[in-house]
Structures are given as C-alpha cells and as structure tokens.
Design a protein around this motif. Sequence first.
Motif, short mmCIF file in Angstrom:
data_model
loop_
_atom_site.label_atom_id
_atom_site.label_comp_id
_atom_site.label_asym_id
_atom_site.label_seq_id
_atom_site.Cartn_x
_atom_site.Cartn_y
_atom_site.Cartn_z
N PRO A 178 -14.92 -58.23 -8.90
CA PRO A 178 -14.10 -59.29 -8.29
C PRO A 178 -13.62 -58.91 -6.88
O PRO A 178 -13.44 -59.78 -6.02
CB PRO A 178 -12.92 -59.48 -9.25
N TYR A 179 -13.42 -57.63 -6.64
CA TYR A 179 -12.94 -57.19 -5.33
C TYR A 179 -13.98 -57.50 -4.25
O TYR A 179 -13.67 -58.07 -3.21
CB TYR A 179 -12.65 -55.69 -5.41
N TYR A 204 -16.48 -59.67 -4.46
CA TYR A 204 -16.70 -61.11 -4.34
C TYR A 204 -15.51 -61.81 -3.68
O TYR A 204 -15.68 -62.83 -3.02
CB TYR A 204 -17.05 -61.72 -5.70
N GLY A 205 -14.32 -61.25 -3.84
CA GLY A 205 -13.17 -61.77 -3.10
C GLY A 205 -13.39 -61.66 -1.61
O GLY A 205 -13.08 -62.57 -0.84
N LYS A 206 -13.96 -60.56 -1.18
CA LYS A 206 -14.24 -60.37 0.25
C LYS A 206 -15.38 -61.29 0.72
O LYS A 206 -15.25 -61.97 1.74
CB LYS A 206 -14.66 -58.93 0.53
N TYR A 233 -8.27 -64.31 4.56
CA TYR A 233 -9.01 -63.05 4.54
C TYR A 233 -8.40 -62.02 5.47
O TYR A 233 -7.87 -62.38 6.52
CB TYR A 233 -10.46 -63.27 5.00
N TYR A 240 -16.81 -64.10 -0.44
CA TYR A 240 -16.80 -65.57 -0.55
C TYR A 240 -15.38 -66.12 -0.55
O TYR A 240 -14.45 -65.43 -0.76
CB TYR A 240 -17.55 -66.01 -1.80
N TYR A 280 -16.23 -59.77 5.34
CA TYR A 280 -15.45 -60.87 4.74
C TYR A 280 -16.14 -62.22 4.93
O TYR A 280 -16.79 -62.44 5.95
CB TYR A 280 -14.07 -60.96 5.41
N ASN A 281 -15.91 -63.09 3.97
CA ASN A 281 -16.20 -64.52 4.11
C ASN A 281 -17.57 -64.78 4.72
O ASN A 281 -17.71 -65.42 5.76
CB ASN A 281 -15.11 -65.13 5.01
N GLY A 337 -9.11 -58.23 -2.65
CA GLY A 337 -10.36 -58.12 -1.90
C GLY A 337 -10.31 -59.00 -0.66
O GLY A 337 -10.75 -58.60 0.42
N LYS A 338 -9.75 -60.19 -0.80
CA LYS A 338 -9.65 -61.09 0.35
C LYS A 338 -8.62 -60.58 1.35
O LYS A 338 -8.88 -60.52 2.55
CB LYS A 338 -9.22 -62.48 -0.12
N LEU A 362 -21.50 -69.49 -7.19
CA LEU A 362 -21.34 -68.49 -6.16
C LEU A 362 -22.74 -68.16 -5.64
O LEU A 362 -23.66 -67.94 -6.45
CB LEU A 362 -20.71 -67.24 -6.79
N PRO A 380 -7.79 -58.18 -8.43
CA PRO A 380 -8.72 -57.58 -7.45
C PRO A 380 -9.36 -58.61 -6.52
O PRO A 380 -9.65 -58.31 -5.37
CB PRO A 380 -9.79 -56.89 -8.31
N TYR A 381 -9.54 -59.83 -7.01
CA TYR A 381 -10.16 -60.88 -6.19
C TYR A 381 -9.26 -61.20 -4.99
O TYR A 381 -9.73 -61.24 -3.85
CB TYR A 381 -10.38 -62.12 -7.06
#
Lengths: 235, 235
Positions: B228-229, B231-233, A182, B235, B182-183, A232-233, B75, A228-229
Amino acid sequence: MNLIILFEQDFTQDDTVKLEGRRLEHVLSVHKAEVGQTLKVGLLNGKIGIGLITHLSKDMLCMKIELLKEPPKPLESQLILAMPRPKVFARILQTVTALGVKKIFVIKTWRVQKSYWNSPVLSEEKLRDNMILGLEQAKDTILPEVRIVKLFKPFVEDEISEIIKDTIPFVAHPIADKQCPYNINKPTTVAIGPEGGFIEYEIDMLIKYGFIPVSFGDRILKVETAIPYIYGKLY
Amino acid sequence: MNLIILFEQDFTQDDTVKLEGRRLEHVLSVHKAEVGQTLKVGLLNGKIGIGLITHLSKDMLCMKIELLKEPPKPLESQLILAMPRPKVFARILQTVTALGVKKIFVIKTWRVQKSYWNSPVLSEEKLRDNMILGLEQAKDTILPEVRIVKLFKPFVEDEISEIIKDTIPFVAHPIADKQCPYNINKPTTVAIGPEGGFIEYEIDMLIKYGFIPVSFGDRILKVETAIPYIYGKLY
C-alpha cells in the motif's frame, strides 16, 4: 528482525552485551550466525551500529558493541487512530512504528467497541513489545509515544488545537471531495477512523477544529491498508 | 463487507437473489438489516447497485436487485510478488485486490521457502475466496487474475519483456539510489521481493530487463506495508 534492539540492562560492560530469550533464539534460528560475525544492533532510543559476536551458545549470545550513527529520521507526522480490533491493533502498532511515526493517540469514537479497552494489547508492556517489533523491522531505535484517549469530545474540545499546532491536520474520509495530497514535506497530523468510519458528528467536529477531510477515491480501504497508503502519499 | 458480491447462481429470477451462508450471517449480525431496507450489492465481474430486502430470516435473505453503475476504475498496475508466508499471503491478496490491482504474478525467488507452494492458500478456491473479501472491502466487482510462477529464470528470460510492455516497471529495492516517484499517472508493473529481499542476481536480472529499482528511504518495511505504501505514492 533487521536490527537487534539493545536495552541498557543488556550491557555487562560499557561495550559488551549478553542476550538471552527471544533475540538469542532469533539469531540462532534465523540469522544462523557464528562467533566472529557482526550483527546490526541499535540501543533503544539511541544510536545504531554493529555487534561483533564473541560468544554464541544455545543459552547466551555475547557481543562487543560499536554504536556508530543516528537512527533514521522520524516521519514528521502524528497519528490519531480510532482503536481497531485488538488483534489488528497489535499489527497496526508495529506498522506505524516501522513507518517512523513517533506520536500516536489511540482514541475512542462512536463506532469503537467498548470491550476493546479491556484488551491486554493496551497494557504498557504489550504496547512496548509491539513497538519494539516495529523498530526491529525498520532498523529504528526511537520508541514512539502512545496515548490512550477514552473520551472523544473533551479530547477534541480541550486538547486538539494544541496538539495539531504547527502541523497540517488531515482526516481520512472516504466521501471527502479533496484527494489526499502528495509529497507534502511538512509536519502533519493524520486522523483515521474505525472500520465503518467516523460518524458525521465526529467528522464535523474535527473539521471545526481545522482538520482537512481527504479521500483516496472510490475504494474503501481497511485501516491497516489506509495507514501506509496515506503515508506513502504524504512523505 | 461494504458491498455484497452476487454470483450468477444466486439469481432465482432476473432481478431476484436468494442468499444463505456467510453473506446471510453478515447481514444478520453486522448490518442488522430488516425487510424493506436496501444493501449495496455488486455482480461479480459486473455492475454495482442496490438490493431491496424482501425476505430475511435466519435461513435466507431475498433481495430485489437493481444494478446501476460500473465498479470503480482498476489501478493501472500489475504486481509481481515473491510468495510470502501463506498466512500473510492471504491478507496481502485481500489488500492488493482492495487496492484495485487486476493482474498478480506470485513468483518463486531464491528466498521463498519451497514449502509455501504446498499451502492450500494457493488453491483456486482459496485464491478466489480471499479476492472476494478484497472486492467486498473496496466495493469493487472485478476479480483479479492470479498466476503462480514457480521458476524465476525462465519467467524473466522468456516472458517478462512481453508482460511489462507499455508499463513502467519498478522493483522495490531498499538500497536503490532512486526514490519511488509520486502520482505517476501511467500504467506500471511493480515487483516486490520476499522478506529479506531479492538476491543480487535477481535484482540484476530484473534491471537487465528494464526494471527501475526504487527505494523508500532507510526504513525496511514488511511486504504487507510496502505494497500500500508504494501504491499510495504511485497513484
């Protein structure tokens, strides 16, 4: 169209533009703007600002332009993308541009169908059209650079070391042990395989040249979701 | 189709299924499978496992099924989504399902066009079809629950407090001061507006009921990219 992209040839004077076609249509039908209103504009590869509407008819939109500030910062990442189905690629190129990626390598891998390379979506004109749509969406002006790479092996053997220099190189790989990190706050290179993934030989070769395989857990995501996933991280 | 979803009615015996139609076509044309091979299968809302092909012709696929393990974890988030253009919604519903969201509220907001509610994409059958595509993609079996909400105000006033209980509620809002965290590792509710965003009244109301507005920086992303962006952040 959150930002109207202007081109040098739109300018009739230093601070005046005349627009027709798609942008005019959009202003008439979506913005439903009128003379005296201002619209957000940006000069391709230049600053963003506002355009004061001085004339608007079904044939022509004229604006007085004031360019005020720099476009948003680029995403500090370059993307190496196995060529997806052409129709999906058009959408992905818009998305990647909107996310702020400024360097995109579209590569051939084992599971990429040869027929994809004949698609008009890879013509300079279509590449540019789709990137412009991405810039308009994200209120950016800086056109990404796209390189088409039709041979995987020499690309990796001869060029990849130089390309990934000064970046952290990741390859998305569903069965990797390591989870994607992240908020990395450093320049990266991200490699994303085709639907069906890279083959083992390709993954091994990328790892040999320094790529770190990362996964997102048990779920297999489509390329257009995965991009994007992962960004995003990372950012 | 990374996983073939099986339904109760596919079973001819306790451990044997007979498939026709779309799934048969896919196995013939994409998997190019043969008798004796195994395919990844999952029982809708049940376990995942393997199917040993015992018969395969252009009319029928028979498999002996062994269900072995639980599907991937959901999720821990519920999504409140302003209804997008129907064609885009079909894709988004697949994406959201693939990401593992199990509860989705599709809501009317000021900038959602009324005509969208007449789209067949919101029929029970089409909702289910698109979610099945998402499950097949992500190798999941648990069908999300979708609720269609055509009035914003009573939904927020009468129900939202109960819905967001025990979750951290975020609303994506391009001009928010706070960046998306994040996360987060906790259950969340995520509200995403239509193209053009929530109107101020709607944002204010969501904030009043406890939602935290978060942004992604200067770039405006399409809904299908933003989901997705975020949710990437998270989880």
